[in-house]
Design an enzyme around this catalytic site. Sequence first.
Site, short mmCIF file in Angstrom:
data_model
loop_
_atom_site.label_atom_id
_atom_site.label_comp_id
_atom_site.label_asym_id
_atom_site.label_seq_id
_atom_site.Cartn_x
_atom_site.Cartn_y
_atom_site.Cartn_z
N GLU A 51 41.00 -25.73 -31.41
CA GLU A 51 41.96 -25.94 -32.98
C GLU A 51 43.10 -26.12 -32.75
OE1 GLU A 51 41.03 -23.16 -35.46
OE2 GLU A 51 38.87 -23.40 -35.06
N ASN A 80 37.67 -27.93 -28.70
CA ASN A 80 36.88 -28.06 -29.83
C ASN A 80 38.02 -27.55 -31.54
OD1 ASN A 80 34.95 -26.99 -30.65
ND2 ASN A 80 35.36 -25.40 -30.89
N HIS A 140 31.63 -28.33 -39.53
CA HIS A 140 31.25 -27.61 -40.98
C HIS A 140 31.61 -27.84 -41.65
CE1 HIS A 140 32.08 -23.09 -38.21
NE2 HIS A 140 32.63 -23.83 -37.52
N GLU A 174 29.20 -25.57 -33.28
CA GLU A 174 29.22 -24.84 -34.54
C GLU A 174 28.62 -25.05 -36.26
OE1 GLU A 174 33.01 -22.74 -35.34
OE2 GLU A 174 33.71 -22.96 -32.45
N ASP A 193 27.22 -26.20 -39.28
CA ASP A 193 26.47 -24.96 -40.36
C ASP A 193 26.71 -25.98 -42.09
OD1 ASP A 193 29.08 -24.78 -41.32
OD2 ASP A 193 28.75 -22.96 -40.93
O1 G3I Z 1 34.11 -6.36 -37.80
C1 G3I Z 1 35.61 -6.16 -38.30
C2 G3I Z 1 34.80 -4.41 -39.21
O2 G3I Z 1 35.03 -2.91 -38.49
C3 G3I Z 1 35.93 -4.97 -40.00
O3 G3I Z 1 35.57 -3.52 -41.19
C4 G3I Z 1 36.05 -5.86 -40.50
C5 G3I Z 1 36.65 -6.36 -42.64
O4 G3I Z 1 37.71 -7.55 -42.65
O5 G3I Z 1 36.27 -7.09 -40.04
C6 G3I Z 1 35.39 -7.32 -39.14
O6 G3I Z 1 35.71 -8.38 -38.36
C7 G3I Z 1 35.53 -9.25 -38.93
C8 G3I Z 1 34.92 -10.37 -37.54
O7 G3I Z 1 34.28 -11.97 -37.96
C9 G3I Z 1 33.24 -9.75 -37.80
O8 G3I Z 1 33.16 -10.32 -39.52
C10 G3I Z 1 36.87 -10.25 -39.02
O9 G3I Z 1 37.77 -9.46 -39.78
C11 G3I Z 1 37.05 -11.86 -39.20
O10 G3I Z 1 38.38 -12.02 -39.23
C12 G3I Z 1 36.29 -11.85 -38.36
O11 G3I Z 1 35.99 -13.45 -38.44
C13 G3I Z 1 35.35 -14.36 -37.10
C14 G3I Z 1 36.35 -15.52 -38.85
O12 G3I Z 1 35.89 -16.56 -36.79
C15 G3I Z 1 37.57 -15.77 -37.27
O13 G3I Z 1 38.41 -16.59 -37.35
C16 G3I Z 1 33.97 -14.78 -38.08
O14 G3I Z 1 33.01 -13.82 -37.91
C17 G3I Z 1 33.61 -16.55 -37.20
O15 G3I Z 1 32.32 -16.42 -37.65
C18 G3I Z 1 34.68 -16.97 -37.23
O16 G3I Z 1 34.90 -18.52 -36.42
C19 G3I Z 1 35.02 -19.62 -35.94
C20 G3I Z 1 35.14 -20.09 -35.09
O17 G3I Z 1 36.08 -19.19 -34.08
C21 G3I Z 1 36.27 -20.93 -34.51
N1 G3I Z 1 35.99 -22.09 -35.28
C22 G3I Z 1 35.70 -21.81 -37.00
C23 G3I Z 1 34.73 -20.44 -37.29
C24 G3I Z 1 34.41 -19.51 -38.44
O18 G3I Z 1 35.46 -19.68 -39.15
#
Ligand code: G3I
Length: 456
Positions: A161, A203, A240, A269, A271
């Site tokens: 990105e 990516n 996405h 990725e 969806d």
């Molecule tokens: O695990 C913690 C949890 O303990 C806590 O209570 C909670 C509170 O906010 O956060 C949890 O962590 C989160 C994590 O996902 C697991 O669920 C993070 O805050 C959250 O920021 C994180 O989001 C991820 C996101 O990337 C961050 O940028 C998404 O799961 C993940 O699917 C997403 O994936 C990205 C790719 O890497 C890049 N392309 C876009 C894609 C979608 O956004």
Amino acid sequence: MKLTARSVSLVPIVSTVAAAALGASLIMAGNANAATTLGAAAQQSGRYFGTAVAAGRMGDSTYMGILNREFDMVTAENEMKMDATEPSQGRFTYGNADRIVNHARSRGMRVRGHALAWHSQQPGWMQNMSGSALRNAMLNHVTQVATYYRGKIYAWDVVNEAFADGSSGARRDSNLQRTGNDWIEAAFRAARAADPGAKLCYNDYNTDDWSHAKTQAVYRMVQDFKARGVPIDCVGLQSHFNAQSPVPSNYQTTLQNFANLGVDVQITELDIEGSGSAQASNYDRVTRACLAVSRCTGITVWGIRDSDSWRAYGTPLLFDNNGNKKPAYTSVLNALNAGGPGPTTTTTTTTTTTTSNGPGPGDCTASVSLNQWNEGFVATIKVTAGSSALKGWRVTTTLSNGTVTNSWSANRSGTSGTVNWTNVDYNANVPAGQSTEFGFQGTGSGSGLNPTCSAS
Ligand code: G3I
């Protein structure tokens, strides 16, 4: 199962476990050639079908049952990102990432690494850095993580990105971008040196519509990298999709145009928000677009059940909250079973070792690990000191039918025929019995390199 020439040629890089899993899942359906799982269906044309996996869900038996049954490629959803793997500078943690990687490999699934360098999800210590300190920290991170997983990763999202949304076609402003425009190629070179066997991908999202400025900007960067020999093997389109960002009508054109640059294309990725037949139709279009492009080597969906998705409200995945197959699942499976030409760049890895001049006092040996594909190769040369330490070394290789386009960690003279290599400053000193490595990329054949080493 109809074994095509391409699927046969992939056998050397598919583990016995994978082969067994594939065989078991290829139960004949109505169509004599129809596979009954996504991974097996994709493998019929030499492709893979993967999913993002979250370590925190690995205790969920429904989730794991679907994962193990359906998929043959895995991406860690968050566990390999910079904040997860280097939470404090120089302290690397791989626990959750290893759980995913080890599970995948034990089941014969391959792994996409995500992501080595990104403006987002940086650990706190890195967010506050700038300039050469940040550049060095980033390169060290790329080197350390790619080295740790060396040999275990099919493809790395080396940089994620890095381009801005909108019409500017510019790089995204970030602390990494402010270290200099060459930060992306520096990351790719470091990744190649650390794991020469992994495909190295750029990516991004919103790069699906060929007419968009962001797509064009990424295309120009990849074109430039290929022209200058920056080691890049693939482009990942995150893909996405939702109502605001629908599957573009020119999606296949985009995939094909990137592939025409001489890189693989992967949907990394996927969806698509929606439900029912409309969602199924969109999934069908995306799958068929990949199948129509021979260098579109695989598709990864960003999660298993709708409830596992980062945007669960949009029900964007192939399984419902209870793990039942949705119409979208069936449309993808059917499209995969309809097949398509296989990828043209089947990689075969061979390793040969040549010993020269010893080892004895003041001497050294050189061996080569060669990753050869249809049009080119990457060679990694290992220089090992004999019973005395080296203070400098010289390696000679023979390139009868190939040309060096790019090299790292050594000085070079020549690009074909007899090519001589000497140490650079930081790898001149090699303790007795220890090794250092350098590498190069080339077009044509890298066979018969026959490296010889001497102390200098
Ligand atoms: O695990 C913690 C949890 O303990 C806590 O209570 C909670 C509170 O906010 O956060 C949890 O962590 C989160 C994590 O996902 C697991 O669920 C993070 O805050 C959250 O920021 C994180 O989001 C991820 C996101 O990337 C961050 O940028 C998404 O799961 C993940 O699917 C997403 O994936 C990205 C790719 O890497 C890049 N392309 C876009 C894609 C979608 O956004």
